[in-house]
Scaffold this motif. Structure first.
Motif: not given
Length: 399
Positions: A69-72, A77-82
């Motif tokens: 769940n944390k990785i997801v 977050k990484l997708q939003l940041q990207s």
């Protein structure tokens, strides 16, 4: 049966022998639990009786699910940041680039336009000053021609009178000479009206015709590269103390500084000279004066008197020194006991001294706003030294 202190959740069994997959090397049981203290998977036996006894343990499956769940969440977050970075690169940076190009173009245009304006102003000022020089030159030349014509005529009159008098003495007898007395008297009296030539300022070229605030300010700004000026310790008055960095002169009303006496030292007035003499060229230095309400700054000849309380050693009160001074709220320029008030809007934090030995001029200016405080023309006849005096707090050289 469960025992106390196992650390296992209520109802959990210690575990069974592992048939496949990872197993505990100590007990051979399945690694179905996760020890938070050791941060590793353990078997139920380790959790009950082994090295993880009493530690907080959770089911490995639950731990893995929580980690997934944390990785997801992290991936989201990484997708939003990207996405934010992609949007920034696609939308913001092109606009910034265009804005930078526009700003640079505007700045370049401002520099060009302002320099064109300054160049035009300088050319107009040059033309105006050259015309004034030409006019003054013509005026001086015409005055000299007028004087030459006047004195030539006077010489002719005097020569004619002298010839007449010699003729009277030579050719007349006593009776004739006495008879011509009235005529001789009248012609001699007319000659007495011819006065001796006197010095006249009209015959001198007026250097003030080229005085221009604009030219002074531009010139001062252009030569603000400072000299390495240092205080000559042999000249420092006992009323002054020089800081360890050799830049600050501080006033003390009592002669407490144990300076050795020498011919170069001022023994009464709180004065000091610079170490280096200037023989020719243009030189400039600055002094920080914001801490003092009583100081003098300027130049002097090396022949300035050092001893005694008379004017010969007092800056600005003799023919050997030229100083800009402050006493409380009053500012003035002084030379040879002649003082000229200097009206200032505010007290300068620094005072610059600029001397043009070849051009015969000394300027005092405020370097923070590039404003000329006072200018004085002088035909210097000897090398000059920077000179300082302070009677309140301290002043400091700006290197």
């Amino acid at each position: 049966m469960a025992q106390e202190g196992t650390g296992l959740p209520p109802g959990a069994e210690p575990g069974s022998r592992s048939q496949a997959g990872a197993s505990c090397p100590e007990h051979g049981l399945e690694l179905g639990w996760f020890c938070a203290a050791h941060r590793r998977p353990v078997c139920g036996q380790c959790a009950r009786l082994g090295g993880c006894r009493g530690h907080r343990v959770t089911a490995l499956e639950a731990k893995a699910a929580d980690l997934r769940n944390k990785i997801v969440d992290q991936c989201e977050k990484l997708q939003l940041q990207s996405a934010a970075i992609t949007k920034y690169m696609a939308e913001v940076l092109p606009g910034k680039n265009q804005s930078a190009l526009s700003a640079a173009s505007w700045a370049r245009e401002v520099v060009i336009q302002r320099l064109i304006f300054v160049r035009n102003v300088c050319e107009n000022e040059e033309q105006r000053l050259l015309e004034k020089v030409h006019t003054e030159e013509e005026r001086t030349h015409q005055s000299i021609l007028t004087q030459r014509a006047h004195w030539t005529e006077s010489l002719q009159k005097l020569a004619a009178l002298r010839t007449y008098l010699v003729d009277m003495i030579t050719n007349l007898d006593d009776h004739g000479l006495v008879h011509a007395e009235q005529e001789i008297f009248e012609r001699t009296e007319a000659a007495e009206g011819i006065l001796k030539p006197q010095e006249s300022e009209k015959l001198n070229f007026n250097q003030k015709c080229v005085q221009s605030p604009l030219l002074h300010q531009l010139w001062a700004s252009a030569v603000l590269s400072l000299e390495e000026v240092h205080v000559d310790e042999k000249t420092i008055s006992p009323l002054l103390a020089l800081s360890e960095d050799k830049k600050t002169l501080a006033f003390s009303p009592k002669k407490t500084k144990p300076y050795p006496d020498c011919p170069e030292r001022f023994d009464h007035w709180p004065n000091a000279l610079g170490t280096k003499a200037f023989h020719k060229g243009t030189h400039a230095w600055r002094i920080r004066v914001d801490k003092s309400c009583a100081y003098k700054l300027g130049i002097s000849y090396g022949s300035l008197q050092r001893k005694g309380a008379g004017n010969a050693a007092r800056l600005g009160y003799n023919p050997f020194s030229w100083v800009f001074s402050r006493y409380d709220k009053e500012f003035r320029f002084s030379h040879n006991s002649r003082h000229q008030a200097v009206e200032l809007v505010k007290c300068p934090a620094q005072v610059g001294v600029l001397v043009d030995l070849d051009g015969g001029e000394v300027l005092f200016y405020d370097p923070t706003v590039c404003v000329i405080l006072h200018s004085h023309r002088e035909a210097f006849t000897a090398p000059i030294y920077p000179v300082f005096a302070v009677a309140d707090q301290s002043i400091s050289l700006v290197q």
